[in-house]
Design a protein around this motif. Structure first.
Motif, short mmCIF file in Angstrom:
data_model
loop_
_atom_site.label_atom_id
_atom_site.label_comp_id
_atom_site.label_asym_id
_atom_site.label_seq_id
_atom_site.Cartn_x
_atom_site.Cartn_y
_atom_site.Cartn_z
N GLU A 111 1.00 -1.36 0.12
CA GLU A 111 0.01 -0.18 0.10
C GLU A 111 0.96 0.98 0.15
N CYS A 112 1.72 1.33 -1.10
CA CYS A 112 2.48 2.36 -0.97
C CYS A 112 1.53 4.02 -1.83
N ALA A 113 1.61 5.01 -0.92
CA ALA A 113 0.74 5.89 -1.57
C ALA A 113 1.26 7.16 -2.05
N THR A 114 2.76 6.67 -2.45
CA THR A 114 3.77 8.40 -3.33
C THR A 114 4.83 7.48 -4.01
N THR A 115 5.13 8.33 -4.60
CA THR A 115 6.17 8.25 -5.25
C THR A 115 7.54 7.56 -4.22
N GLU A 116 7.49 8.56 -3.27
CA GLU A 116 8.35 8.13 -2.11
C GLU A 116 8.12 6.92 -1.16
N GLU A 117 7.30 6.87 -1.12
CA GLU A 117 7.33 5.55 -0.30
C GLU A 117 7.51 4.21 -1.15
N VAL A 118 7.84 4.49 -2.07
CA VAL A 118 7.19 3.21 -3.41
C VAL A 118 9.36 3.19 -3.16
N GLN A 119 10.10 4.13 -3.01
CA GLN A 119 11.51 4.00 -3.28
C GLN A 119 12.05 3.74 -2.11
N GLU A 120 11.09 4.25 -0.39
CA GLU A 120 12.12 3.81 0.68
C GLU A 120 11.46 1.88 0.18
N PHE A 121 10.79 1.55 -0.09
CA PHE A 121 9.99 -0.18 -0.45
C PHE A 121 11.16 -0.57 -1.04
N PHE A 122 11.72 -0.19 -2.31
CA PHE A 122 12.55 -1.02 -2.95
C PHE A 122 13.74 -0.35 -2.00
N GLN A 123 14.18 0.23 -1.29
CA GLN A 123 15.44 0.26 -0.53
C GLN A 123 15.49 -0.47 0.57
N HIS A 124 14.46 -0.50 1.42
CA HIS A 124 14.40 -1.34 2.45
C HIS A 124 14.18 -3.04 1.93
N ALA A 125 13.43 -3.36 1.20
CA ALA A 125 13.03 -4.94 0.16
C ALA A 125 14.83 -4.89 -0.03
N GLY A 126 16.03 -3.95 -0.15
CA GLY A 126 16.69 -4.85 -0.99
C GLY A 126 17.14 -4.65 -2.06
N TRP A 127 15.77 -4.15 -2.62
CA TRP A 127 15.97 -3.94 -3.54
C TRP A 127 16.67 -3.30 -5.09
N GLY A 128 17.45 -1.93 -4.47
CA GLY A 128 17.85 -1.41 -5.02
C GLY A 128 17.41 -0.31 -5.09
N GLU A 129 17.92 0.83 -5.85
CA GLU A 129 18.08 2.33 -5.54
C GLU A 129 16.83 2.82 -6.84
N LEU A 130 15.56 3.29 -6.12
CA LEU A 130 14.92 3.41 -7.65
C LEU A 130 14.81 5.15 -7.97
N ARG A 131 15.06 5.67 -8.90
CA ARG A 131 15.22 6.82 -8.92
C ARG A 131 14.19 7.06 -9.89
N LEU A 132 13.04 8.09 -10.26
CA LEU A 132 12.71 8.92 -10.97
C LEU A 132 13.32 8.97 -12.74
N ALA A 133 13.65 8.76 -13.98
CA ALA A 133 14.26 9.50 -14.18
C ALA A 133 13.80 10.55 -15.33
N ASN A 134 12.18 10.17 -15.80
CA ASN A 134 11.69 10.65 -16.28
C ASN A 134 9.74 10.29 -16.46
N GLU A 135 9.60 11.74 -16.63
CA GLU A 135 7.38 11.10 -16.53
C GLU A 135 6.70 11.71 -17.92
N LYS A 136 6.91 10.76 -18.57
CA LYS A 136 5.82 10.50 -19.90
C LYS A 136 4.96 11.06 -19.87
N ARG A 137 4.03 11.76 -21.14
CA ARG A 137 3.06 11.39 -21.05
C ARG A 137 1.76 10.00 -20.80
N ARG A 138 2.98 8.78 -21.80
CA ARG A 138 2.27 7.43 -21.40
C ARG A 138 2.89 6.60 -20.21
#
Length: 141
Positions: A54-81
């Motif tokens: 139940e991550c509600a924001t992209t920041e929470e998703v990034q924290e989840f990835f870090q805590h789960a040991g999945w790596g460092e997630l970073r939004l590189a680009n937001e596109k129309r689709r």
């Protein structure tokens, strides 16, 4: 097995381990056990985990990835689709250098489902493996 539901946030907050045990199960045990359906099963498993996390924001998703040991997630680009995320860090580099066959279907499924809940748009995610990082393409309609 009990019917008690495990809170993922509690597990991540209280259980601190190295990622080597996870990597053995994820990249050696599961593919052998799941066979040809491994990619699809891991993708669906990622979606199911996202529903529970139940991550509600992209920041929470990034924290989840870090805590789960999945790596460092970073939004590189937001596109129309959709969105383009980069997944990197020392854990990802070590996995890329060590493992011959590697996939990121679990992470892709998790990100697709989470972005669906955040944007309220149906999403799918495709992982692109590069030399030193992973690009996750999240597409929505």
């Amino acid at each position: 097995m009990t019917n008690k539901k495990t809170n993922i946030a509690t597990v991540l907050a209280n259980l601190q381990t190295t990622s080597s045990g996870y990597d053995l199960i994820r990249y050696v045990g599961l593919p052998d056990m799941l066979g040809q359906e491994s990619d699809l099963i891991l993708y669906v498993m990622g979606k199911n985990l996202a529903r529970q996390a139940e991550c509600a924001t992209t920041e929470e998703v990034q924290e989840f990835f870090q805590h789960a040991g999945w790596g460092e997630l970073r939004l590189a680009n937001e596109k129309r689709r959709g969105f383009i995320y980069e997944l990197g860090g020392s854990l990802i580099q070590a996995r890329l250098q060590t493992l011959k066959e590697i996939d990121f279907q679990l992470e892709a499924g998790f990100l697709a489902e989470t972005m669906y809940h955040i944007t309220n748009k149906s999403c799918e995610c495709v992982a692109e493996v590069n030399k030193d990082h992973i690009i996750l393409h999240v597409l929505h309609n």
